[in-house]
Design a protein around this motif. Structure first.
Motif, short mmCIF file in Angstrom:
data_model
loop_
_atom_site.label_atom_id
_atom_site.label_comp_id
_atom_site.label_asym_id
_atom_site.label_seq_id
_atom_site.Cartn_x
_atom_site.Cartn_y
_atom_site.Cartn_z
N THR A 13 0.82 -1.21 0.00
CA THR A 13 0.00 0.00 0.00
C THR A 13 0.86 1.26 0.00
O THR A 13 2.05 1.22 0.29
N TYR A 14 0.22 2.35 -0.33
CA TYR A 14 0.88 3.66 -0.39
C TYR A 14 -0.05 4.66 0.29
O TYR A 14 -1.27 4.57 0.15
N ILE A 15 0.52 5.60 1.03
CA ILE A 15 -0.27 6.58 1.77
C ILE A 15 0.03 7.97 1.23
O ILE A 15 1.18 8.36 1.08
N ALA A 16 -1.03 8.71 0.94
CA ALA A 16 -0.91 10.13 0.55
C ALA A 16 -1.56 10.93 1.67
O ALA A 16 -2.69 10.64 2.08
N GLY A 17 -0.85 11.92 2.18
CA GLY A 17 -1.40 12.70 3.27
C GLY A 17 -1.17 14.17 3.09
O GLY A 17 -0.29 14.59 2.32
N GLU A 40 -12.88 5.90 -7.60
CA GLU A 40 -12.87 5.44 -8.99
C GLU A 40 -11.45 5.26 -9.51
O GLU A 40 -11.17 4.34 -10.28
N TYR A 41 -10.54 6.13 -9.07
CA TYR A 41 -9.15 6.03 -9.50
C TYR A 41 -8.34 5.05 -8.66
O TYR A 41 -7.14 4.92 -8.85
N GLY A 42 -8.99 4.37 -7.70
CA GLY A 42 -8.33 3.28 -7.00
C GLY A 42 -8.05 3.47 -5.53
O GLY A 42 -7.50 2.57 -4.89
N ALA A 43 -8.37 4.63 -4.95
CA ALA A 43 -8.13 4.82 -3.52
C ALA A 43 -8.94 3.80 -2.73
O ALA A 43 -10.08 3.48 -3.08
N GLY A 69 3.67 11.85 -0.18
CA GLY A 69 3.38 10.43 -0.32
C GLY A 69 4.33 9.63 0.55
O GLY A 69 5.49 10.00 0.70
N PHE A 70 3.82 8.53 1.10
CA PHE A 70 4.59 7.77 2.08
C PHE A 70 4.48 6.28 1.84
O PHE A 70 3.39 5.76 1.58
N THR A 71 5.60 5.59 1.93
CA THR A 71 5.65 4.14 1.84
C THR A 71 5.58 3.58 3.25
O THR A 71 6.42 3.92 4.09
N LYS A 126 1.82 2.70 -5.10
CA LYS A 126 2.24 4.03 -5.56
C LYS A 126 1.81 4.28 -7.01
O LYS A 126 1.42 5.39 -7.36
N GLU A 127 1.86 3.26 -7.83
CA GLU A 127 1.48 3.42 -9.24
C GLU A 127 0.03 3.90 -9.37
O GLU A 127 -0.27 4.81 -10.15
N THR A 128 -0.87 3.32 -8.61
CA THR A 128 -2.28 3.72 -8.65
C THR A 128 -2.43 5.16 -8.18
O THR A 128 -3.14 5.96 -8.79
#
Length: 117
Positions: A2-6, A32-35, A108-110, A76-78
């Motif tokens: 998973t990838y986190i956007a904050g 719709e874009y995958g979140a 963005g955070f891994t 991250k790609e999504t």
């Protein structure tokens, strides 16, 4: 993985309901874009730090609150594809921003550790 956007952003207190409505309106498009998940929070205990703090990070003004938000993405790609769509999908232009975007900070955070109760 998973990838986190904050992000952190200051929101005028009078715009709280508009902010919530904006998040509700944007969520289906992010989904719709995958979140996978969204969390929007309204600061209610933001202590003043000695060197830095959330308030200073967003140059908080009287009558504003700090909002701390994040989204979980499958990878991250999504996330990056969604970000690129903001330049091409006109639906993003219909989104209200009831806050000062110039004082918003995001990243963005891994994930490096995750657990649940």
């Amino acid at each position: 993985m998973t990838y986190i956007a904050g992000f952190l952003t200051p929101v005028p207190n009078g715009n709280k309901e508009a902010y919530i409505e904006s998040a509700r309106k944007a969520w289906p498009l992010f989904r719709e874009y995958g979140a996978l998940q969204i969390m929007e929070t309204w600061g209610d205990q933001i202590p003043e730090g000695k060197h830095t703090d959330f308030n200073r990070a967003v140059a908080l003004k009287d009558g504003e609150s700090v909002c701390f938000s994040w989204m979980i993405w499958p990878d991250k790609e999504t996330h990056d594809k969604c970000g690129a769509s903001m330049q091409t999908d006109p639906r993003w232009q219909d989104m209200d921003m009831p806050f000062d975007g110039k004082r918003m900070m995001w990243g963005g955070f891994t994930p490096i550790f995750e657990d649940t109760a």
